[in-house]
Design a protein around this motif. Structure first.
Motif, PDB file in Angstrom:
ATOM      1  N   LEU A   1      57.440 -22.785   0.086  1.00 20.81           N
ATOM      2  CA  LEU A   1      58.723 -22.367  -0.469  1.00 20.81           C
ATOM      3  C   LEU A   1      58.570 -21.856  -1.894  1.00 20.81           C
ATOM      4  CD1 LEU A   1      61.866 -22.291  -0.473  1.00 20.81           C
ATOM      5  CD2 LEU A   1      61.814 -24.667  -1.241  1.00 20.81           C
ATOM      6  N   ILE A   2      57.825 -22.590  -2.715  1.00 23.00           N
ATOM      7  CA  ILE A   2      57.632 -22.183  -4.108  1.00 23.00           C
ATOM      8  C   ILE A   2      56.883 -20.854  -4.180  1.00 23.00           C
ATOM      9  CG2 ILE A   2      56.559 -22.791  -6.308  1.00 23.00           C
ATOM     10  CD1 ILE A   2      58.982 -24.501  -5.588  1.00 23.00           C
TER      11      ILE A   2
ATOM     12  N   TYR B   1      54.883 -31.608   2.313  1.00 27.29           N
ATOM     13  CA  TYR B   1      54.363 -31.149   1.030  1.00 27.29           C
ATOM     14  C   TYR B   1      53.970 -29.676   1.104  1.00 27.29           C
ATOM     15  CZ  TYR B   1      50.910 -30.361  -2.650  1.00 27.29           C
ATOM     16  OH  TYR B   1      50.197 -29.830  -3.703  1.00 27.29           O
ATOM     17  N   TYR B   2      53.263 -29.303   2.164  1.00 25.76           N
ATOM     18  CA  TYR B   2      52.811 -27.920   2.289  1.00 25.76           C
ATOM     19  C   TYR B   2      53.978 -26.965   2.529  1.00 25.76           C
ATOM     20  CZ  TYR B   2      48.015 -29.631   2.355  1.00 25.76           C
ATOM     21  OH  TYR B   2      46.826 -30.212   2.005  1.00 25.76           O
TER      22      TYR B   2
ATOM     23  N   GLN C   1      52.581 -35.632   8.934  1.00 23.84           N
ATOM     24  CA  GLN C   1      53.952 -35.166   8.743  1.00 23.84           C
ATOM     25  C   GLN C   1      54.310 -35.128   7.261  1.00 23.84           C
ATOM     26  OE1 GLN C   1      56.438 -37.682  11.143  1.00 23.84           O
ATOM     27  NE2 GLN C   1      55.751 -36.797  13.076  1.00 23.84           N
ATOM     28  N   LEU C   2      53.877 -36.144   6.505  1.00 23.34           N
ATOM     29  CA  LEU C   2      54.114 -36.141   5.057  1.00 23.34           C
ATOM     30  C   LEU C   2      53.389 -34.980   4.393  1.00 23.34           C
ATOM     31  CD1 LEU C   2      53.896 -39.955   4.168  1.00 23.34           C
ATOM     32  CD2 LEU C   2      55.924 -38.487   4.109  1.00 23.34           C
ATOM     33  N   ALA C   3      52.140 -34.770   4.810  1.00 23.92           N
ATOM     34  CA  ALA C   3      51.382 -33.640   4.277  1.00 23.92           C
ATOM     35  C   ALA C   3      52.071 -32.333   4.632  1.00 23.92           C
ATOM     36  CB  ALA C   3      49.958 -33.666   4.818  1.00 23.92           C
ATOM     37  N   GLY C   4      52.606 -32.272   5.853  1.00 24.55           N
ATOM     38  CA  GLY C   4      53.289 -31.062   6.282  1.00 24.55           C
ATOM     39  C   GLY C   4      54.504 -30.762   5.419  1.00 24.55           C
TER      40      GLY C   4
ATOM     41  N   TYR D   1      50.033 -22.027   3.406  1.00 20.18           N
ATOM     42  CA  TYR D   1      50.642 -23.348   3.327  1.00 20.18           C
ATOM     43  C   TYR D   1      51.474 -23.649   4.578  1.00 20.18           C
ATOM     44  CZ  TYR D   1      49.311 -24.203  -1.541  1.00 20.18           C
ATOM     45  OH  TYR D   1      48.601 -24.445  -2.697  1.00 20.18           O
ATOM     46  N   ARG D   2      52.147 -22.647   5.107  1.00 16.08           N
ATOM     47  CA  ARG D   2      52.907 -22.874   6.337  1.00 16.08           C
ATOM     48  C   ARG D   2      51.984 -23.240   7.493  1.00 16.08           C
ATOM     49  NH1 ARG D   2      56.459 -18.822   4.092  1.00 16.08           N
ATOM     50  NH2 ARG D   2      55.125 -17.147   4.857  1.00 16.08           N
TER      51      ARG D   2
END
Length: 220
Positions: A31-32, A25-26, A20-23, A164-165
């Motif tokens: 977004l960027i 971040y990705y 979930q934390l990795a998610g 990334y998504r």
């Protein structure tokens, strides 16, 4: 969005806390990338210009400024945005800058096509073919609104955002390696030269030259 895709109805699996934390971040990476892609796809419209001039990009820029490698280009872009009100006709002058940088003679301008940098200055070379194959492999196509080849930087960044998504939903080592290889081999390898070209073009505002520097630094 510069890309179109079919609706994916596959249910996402349950993620561990670490995943979930990795998610998260990705999702931020996506977004960027999407933000960069949107800015590089076409000129700012009136709504977007007003948003920038009213400071709506400040939180995102402040977040990026916290990354030491990005501090200088972020500050340059922030400064460029803060001085847009000094232009007599901001929308028209930024549109002229966009044309000078991205729509003029590719021999001297920072034309936004990977083939120009990776294929010895040849358009429609192997870089384009690789991007076309990647898009086809995931069922995506260039939006009809953007009449550009698949190796246009905005399309490549849009594709990366989708990667990334997907990582955010299905984080696997293989998928992470695929995305990392794309960044290193298809983007980071030519973005510095592209950004350097942008610094040599006379523009009314430093908005786009600063943006190019930020994009290159972000993937450097």
């Amino acid at each position: 969005m510069t890309l179109q895709d079919a609706t994916d109805t596959t249910a996402a699996p349950q993620l561990s806390p670490e995943q979930q934390l990795a998610g998260e971040y990705y999702q931020h990476q996506a977004l960027i990338c999407q933000w960069f892609a949107t800015l590089l796809a076409k000129e700012l419209d009136e709504t977007a210009l007003k948003a920038y001039m009213s400071g709506e990009a400040a939180p995102l820029l402040e977040d990026l400024e916290g990354i030491s490698e990005l501090a200088k280009p972020v500050q340059q872009l922030s400064q460029a945005i803060s001085t847009l009100h000094l232009l007599e006709q901001p929308k028209l002058e930024l549109a002229a800058d966009f044309a000078s940088l991205f729509l003029s003679d590719a021999r001297h301008s920072p034309a936004p096509y990977a083939s120009l940098y990776l294929d010895d200055g040849r358009f429609s070379g192997p870089s384009l073919q690789r991007m076309q194959a990647r898009l086809a492999a995931i069922g995506m196509a260039v939006s009809a609104e953007l009449t550009e080849p698949a190796d246009h930087v905005s399309i490549m960044l849009d594709y990366l955002a989708e990667g990334y998504r997907q990582l955010a939903e299905h984080p696997t080592p293989a998928a992470e390696a695929t995305v990392a290889n794309f960044v290193n081999e298809e983007l980071a390898s030519w973005l510095p030269e592209w950004a350097n070209r942008g610094q040599r073009i006379d523009t009314a505002s430093q908005f786009y030259p600063a943006l190019l520097s930020l994009v290159a630094a972000y993937f450097g």
